[in-house]
Each structure stands twice: as C-alpha cells, then as structure tokens.
Design a protein around this motif. Sequence first.
Motif, PDB file in Angstrom:
ATOM      1  N   LEU A 268      28.014   5.016  24.918  1.00 17.79           N
ATOM      2  CA  LEU A 268      27.573   3.628  25.015  1.00 17.79           C
ATOM      3  C   LEU A 268      26.348   3.329  24.159  1.00 17.79           C
ATOM      4  O   LEU A 268      25.892   2.180  24.128  1.00 17.79           O
ATOM      5  CB  LEU A 268      27.272   3.270  26.476  1.00 17.79           C
ATOM      6  CG  LEU A 268      28.503   3.133  27.387  1.00 17.79           C
ATOM      7  CD1 LEU A 268      28.083   3.033  28.841  1.00 17.79           C
ATOM      8  CD2 LEU A 268      29.319   1.905  26.986  1.00 17.79           C
ATOM      9  N   VAL A 269      25.818   4.324  23.470  1.00 18.73           N
ATOM     10  CA  VAL A 269      24.636   4.093  22.632  1.00 18.73           C
ATOM     11  C   VAL A 269      24.937   3.078  21.537  1.00 18.73           C
ATOM     12  O   VAL A 269      24.159   2.153  21.279  1.00 18.73           O
ATOM     13  CB  VAL A 269      24.131   5.417  22.017  1.00 18.73           C
ATOM     14  CG1 VAL A 269      23.057   5.146  20.968  1.00 18.73           C
ATOM     15  CG2 VAL A 269      23.576   6.326  23.101  1.00 18.73           C
ATOM     16  N   GLY A 270      26.081   3.229  20.857  1.00 17.28           N
ATOM     17  CA  GLY A 270      26.453   2.303  19.799  1.00 17.28           C
ATOM     18  C   GLY A 270      26.614   0.879  20.296  1.00 17.28           C
ATOM     19  O   GLY A 270      26.004  -0.054  19.749  1.00 17.28           O
ATOM     20  N   PRO A 271      27.433   0.648  21.349  1.00 12.94           N
ATOM     21  CA  PRO A 271      27.546  -0.712  21.891  1.00 12.94           C
ATOM     22  C   PRO A 271      26.215  -1.281  22.370  1.00 12.94           C
ATOM     23  O   PRO A 271      25.953  -2.470  22.197  1.00 12.94           O
ATOM     24  CB  PRO A 271      28.523  -0.534  23.059  1.00 12.94           C
ATOM     25  CG  PRO A 271      29.363   0.637  22.670  1.00 12.94           C
ATOM     26  CD  PRO A 271      28.429   1.562  21.951  1.00 12.94           C
ATOM     27  N   ALA A 272      25.366  -0.445  22.959  1.00  6.93           N
ATOM     28  CA  ALA A 272      24.051  -0.919  23.421  1.00  6.93           C
ATOM     29  C   ALA A 272      23.202  -1.377  22.238  1.00  6.93           C
ATOM     30  O   ALA A 272      22.502  -2.399  22.315  1.00  6.93           O
ATOM     31  CB  ALA A 272      23.333   0.190  24.185  1.00  6.93           C
ATOM     32  N   PHE A 273      23.272  -0.628  21.148  1.00 12.30           N
ATOM     33  CA  PHE A 273      22.527  -1.017  19.944  1.00 12.30           C
ATOM     34  C   PHE A 273      23.025  -2.368  19.420  1.00 12.30           C
ATOM     35  O   PHE A 273      22.231  -3.224  19.025  1.00 12.30           O
ATOM     36  CB  PHE A 273      22.694   0.056  18.871  1.00 12.30           C
ATOM     37  CG  PHE A 273      22.005  -0.266  17.573  1.00 12.30           C
ATOM     38  CD1 PHE A 273      20.636  -0.094  17.441  1.00 12.30           C
ATOM     39  CD2 PHE A 273      22.727  -0.755  16.497  1.00 12.30           C
ATOM     40  CE1 PHE A 273      19.998  -0.400  16.250  1.00 12.30           C
ATOM     41  CE2 PHE A 273      22.103  -1.069  15.297  1.00 12.30           C
ATOM     42  CZ  PHE A 273      20.728  -0.888  15.185  1.00 12.30           C
ATOM     43  N   THR A 274      24.347  -2.558  19.447  1.00 13.20           N
ATOM     44  CA  THR A 274      24.909  -3.831  18.994  1.00 13.20           C
ATOM     45  C   THR A 274      24.451  -4.979  19.880  1.00 13.20           C
ATOM     46  O   THR A 274      24.092  -6.062  19.397  1.00 13.20           O
ATOM     47  CB  THR A 274      26.440  -3.762  18.991  1.00 13.20           C
ATOM     48  OG1 THR A 274      26.861  -2.682  18.155  1.00 13.20           O
ATOM     49  CG2 THR A 274      27.047  -5.058  18.480  1.00 13.20           C
ATOM     50  N   ILE A 275      24.448  -4.768  21.194  1.00 13.84           N
ATOM     51  CA  ILE A 275      23.969  -5.799  22.116  1.00 13.84           C
ATOM     52  C   ILE A 275      22.513  -6.148  21.816  1.00 13.84           C
ATOM     53  O   ILE A 275      22.125  -7.327  21.795  1.00 13.84           O
ATOM     54  CB  ILE A 275      24.125  -5.332  23.575  1.00 13.84           C
ATOM     55  CG1 ILE A 275      25.611  -5.239  23.952  1.00 13.84           C
ATOM     56  CG2 ILE A 275      23.399  -6.277  24.538  1.00 13.84           C
ATOM     57  CD1 ILE A 275      25.866  -4.633  25.321  1.00 13.84           C
ATOM     58  N   ALA A 276      21.693  -5.116  21.575  1.00 17.14           N
ATOM     59  CA  ALA A 276      20.277  -5.352  21.294  1.00 17.14           C
ATOM     60  C   ALA A 276      20.092  -6.136  19.997  1.00 17.14           C
ATOM     61  O   ALA A 276      19.290  -7.080  19.924  1.00 17.14           O
ATOM     62  CB  ALA A 276      19.524  -4.023  21.234  1.00 17.14           C
ATOM     63  N   VAL A 277      20.829  -5.749  18.958  1.00 15.48           N
ATOM     64  CA  VAL A 277      20.712  -6.442  17.668  1.00 15.48           C
ATOM     65  C   VAL A 277      21.159  -7.895  17.797  1.00 15.48           C
ATOM     66  O   VAL A 277      20.484  -8.819  17.329  1.00 15.48           O
ATOM     67  CB  VAL A 277      21.544  -5.722  16.585  1.00 15.48           C
ATOM     68  CG1 VAL A 277      21.619  -6.562  15.322  1.00 15.48           C
ATOM     69  CG2 VAL A 277      20.927  -4.369  16.275  1.00 15.48           C
ATOM     70  N   LEU A 278      22.308  -8.118  18.458  1.00 14.49           N
ATOM     71  CA  LEU A 278      22.793  -9.481  18.641  1.00 14.49           C
ATOM     72  C   LEU A 278      21.806 -10.304  19.455  1.00 14.49           C
ATOM     73  O   LEU A 278      21.530 -11.469  19.134  1.00 14.49           O
ATOM     74  CB  LEU A 278      24.154  -9.467  19.344  1.00 14.49           C
ATOM     75  CG  LEU A 278      25.364  -9.052  18.517  1.00 14.49           C
ATOM     76  CD1 LEU A 278      26.602  -8.999  19.391  1.00 14.49           C
ATOM     77  CD2 LEU A 278      25.583 -10.027  17.379  1.00 14.49           C
ATOM     78  N   GLY A 279      21.280  -9.706  20.521  1.00 17.53           N
ATOM     79  CA  GLY A 279      20.323 -10.421  21.355  1.00 17.53           C
ATOM     80  C   GLY A 279      19.070 -10.793  20.584  1.00 17.53           C
ATOM     81  O   GLY A 279      18.556 -11.911  20.710  1.00 17.53           O
TER      82      GLY A 279
END
Length: 594
Positions: A268-279
């Motif tokens: 889930l590290v990759g998806p979490a990074f994407t969520i953070a960048v989008l946010g």
Amino acid sequence: MTSPRPTVADPAASGLLQTGTHPLQPKLFTTLKTYDRAQFVADLTAGVIVGIVALPLAIAFAIASGVTPERGLYTAIIAGFIISALGGSRVQIGGPTGAFVVIVYGIVQKYGVDGLTVATLMAGVLLLALGLLRLGGAIKFIPYPVTVGFTSGIALVILSGQVKDLFGLRMGTVPAEFVEKWRAYAAYVTTVNPWAVAVAGAALVIVLLWPRVNRRVPGPFVALIVTTAAVQLLGLPVETIGSRFGAISASFPAPTLPSVTWTMARELVGPAFTIAVLGAIESLLSAVVADGMTGGRHRSNTELVAQGVANLVTPLFGGIPATGAIARTATNVKNGARTPVAGIVHALTLLLITLFFGRWAALIPMATLAAILVVVAYHMSEWRTFRSELRSPKSDAAVLVVTFALTVLVDLTVAIAVGMVLAAFLFMRRMAEVTNVSVVTREFADRDDDAATDPNSIGYRRVPAGVQVFEINGPFFFGAAEAFKDTVARVSGKPKVLIVRMRDVPAMDSTGLHALADVVRRSRRDGTLVLLSDVHTQPMVALGRSDLLDEIGEDNIFGNIDDALNRAREHLGLPAEPRPAFATPTVARETPAA
C-alpha cells in the motif's frame, strides 16, 4: 481542478516574508483577531449553502469509490472541520473529491476497506511530513501536462463508472478495469431501465438549468430533492441508495483501528504516495484559486499539515481520503465567506443533516447521483485545456497522452510515476539540446553575428597557433557531458594548449565534472596544458569539492578569456597581448552553490 494551472507560492512559509506570525499558524487564529458580527453572518450563510452543496457530492463520491454512502458524509464532516480549523487558507472547503475516486476504488477492490484505511493513514503521515518539512512549494514542480493528463483521465473513469446507474442496467458488480467495464456494459445493454434514464435526464436538466433561476440554492441539491420526491410519489421502479446499501445510519461511528498485515502495508506504500500527492496538488491548487478570488494569501505548509491531520483522523471514523475541493471552495467564496468559520459551519451543517435527516438519504435514486457525477466529470475533464495541450511541443503532448492513457487503462499510481519520469527525461533531453560546445582552431576566430554585439566574443581575440578554445553554452550536466567529450575528440591534432571557456555555464553536475576531468587527464597524457576561463560560482564550488581543481591548478583558472589566452602565450613562449580596448571585464554571475 481548474485551468490554467496557477503557481503555488507561499512567501510567509518560505521565510521571504516576515509577518510576525508562526509560519504554521492556522488562518483561523489570524482571522479571529478582527472578526465581527457582519462577517459571522456572511460565513454562516456561506457555510450552510456549501454544506447543502456537499451533501449529494459526499454521498456520490463515496459510492463511486466503492464504499457505503455514509463514509462520504463522515469524511466531509470530520475532514471538513479539521481542514478549516487547522488549514492555511481562509476559505478552503475540505472533503472527498473526484480526484480520489479512481485510486480509492482500486484499493477497495483489491485490499478492502481496511486496506483503504491503512493507505489513507499512511498518506496522512506523508502530507504531515511535507508540511512540517516546509515542502509545500515543491508541488509546483509537477509538470502541467502530468496534472492535466491524470485529471482528464480521472474524469473519464468517473464518467464510465456511472453508466450502470445512469441507464439503470440490471447487472452485478461493475469490473474495475476500464475496457472490461465497457465490455460488461455492452453485454447488458438490453437491460436499460427507461425510468432510470428519465430520472437521470431530469436531474441533468435541473443541475444545468437551475443556476438561471437561482444561484443561491445549489442545483445538485434541487435535483436531488425533486427527483427523490418524484420517485417516491410516483412509485417509479428505479434503484435507490436504500435498495442497494440499506438504511443509512443516523449515528456517528466510534473510532476503530484497521487490521492489516505487514505484506499488505508494504503493497500500500505506492497507493498511499499517490493519495498524498493528489491531496497536496488539489488542496494547494484550490487554495491558490481561492487567493485569486479573495485577494488573500494562503500558507501552503500549514495547509499540508491540516490535510495530513485530516487524513490521519478521518479514516479512524470510517472516512475516505480528503483534500481541498475547488468547486466547493469557490462556492464558499461566492456566497460571502472570508474566514475558516464558514468551513466549520459547513461541516456542522452536514453533521446536523446526517444526524436528523440521514435516514431519508436512503430514498435518493442512484440515477440522480450518477447524473450529478456526470456533471462533475465533465467539469473535471478540462477538455478544452486537454485539446490545447495537444498542440504544445511534442514532448509535452507525449507526457499528456501517456499519463492520460495510463490513468484510464492501467492505474493512477503508475500514471503519475511514469508521467513524472517521462517529463523529467524529456526535459533533460531539451536541456541537453540547448547546451552546445563550439571550438576555435584557426589563428583568428570568425567574427560571427554574436561578435557584433558582444565585445567579449572570442571573435575579437587572436588565438595563437597550437591553441584550441572550446566554449560551452548552457548547463553542463549529464545530458551534455557526452556532447562535450565527442566535440573534443573530433578535433584533429593534439594542441599544446586547450582552453575551456565556461562563461555561459551557470551550473555543472557530477557527470559534467567527470567529463571535464576525463578531458583534462587525457590532455595531460598528450602533453597538452588545460586552462579554464570565465568559471561561475556554482561550477567553481563543484571544482573545489573535487580533486579536479588540484589537477588543473588554481593558477590555470581565469576570470576572463584574455588572461587565459595570455597564459597560453606564456606557455608557448609568445609575448602577452593587451586586452581589447572595447572589451569589458567578465563578471561571474552569482549562481547558487550545488
């Protein structure tokens, strides 16, 4: 997201502007110092209106993300309150947005709700770290084609996800993959429900035309009320929130921790990074848009801290990822809001609606929510901007198309990563193309067009026989290092003196340094003296930190070409020549040290 993309700037947070307040102080504390009753009335009105606007969107985004409707409401309430109370913008409205639909849906399908909770918590930590480390300004370095590409891709995915409810197709779970999703729609095209199409069409007409009647009352809310009433009064056979998800709980959930394995957490590290960048992108762009509407100035790092806290707290209560919502923020401003109190009122309005009227939300037709999301997807698509970007330089258009295609066909995480890497490589190629190396081998250099306007041009200097002058123009980094070595290697003969002129080299990286060292050592083996001239600050610092400075010798580095040529004449046993009367001393331009 809006277009054109504004520049994210935060002078207060970067230390360029001394405001007398802590750079991470929430705007709420700042605005309350001069708060009055008139502003409270304006904030109260705006907050209530935005709360009503947020109601159908929160439910719709939750359903589109693959979770139950109440999770969208919990997110809008908790995250909306925290982002307004702790954020760095006066008028930012936080909550679930369309930007997260694609990534959240994928996480839920693969890892379940617990996986989504863990990914959101990890994203919250990343956002908090970005803010505390004062990295809010770094978001502006994300290339515009990447942003437009994944935003338009998300819009298309959202639109494709609404086809089932828009047409009332009688089918099971919709596949997550874009192509498989449309194949499934084609297989069930004969199951279209005309009543669902009618309800969706009515909702679309109301949403689009209602602003002509009244701009204070939001069109989506009117569409929701009218179509829900029509379905219940006429007994229309269409699917509702209640028939699909059951009754919506009118109570607020207690905080719970997810159960997760170490293997799942790593994945889930990759998806979490994407969520953070989008946010981060969406919240800061929304804050900048709000600044343009109010004449204010947000604190980007404070905003990221608030986003981080919101995404750490919200998932514990069953919420989904949250960020600043541009459309709701703009609605907030247009209705008179000027302080974070309006955002807090918006959250409290949603809380009251959920507690006292939440059970009525089960009557909302799914076709109505689908129609509302179709409008959201249309505005989010930025198709005019997408079309204009296709006419940009080929490299930018390629980044746009690749990011868009990967968002739709593969995965948003992959799309952002590939888009960023591709944009970086293409940028480096362009930089390598603008960096060129020229060589002077004759006794008198040609007086080219530059010489007519540049008294320091080599075209006005006498270059003795046995001396070669190389001029590097542009950043001397790994993209241009090979061009430099190839140019030196192509020159026939072995000169007695080789001068490398660097007056147009603002920066040099380790690869450029290595290429220069390679030429210096090869020249020394051939008995050639190497001199450097017009070296700027950053390249000089890079030389000083390496062993190359000792190999060349400080006595062989000069501030201008005339002194370098006289050093070459001294080495050849020739008399020195005076500097041309029209020449001006070369002054090294100050460039930041690497």
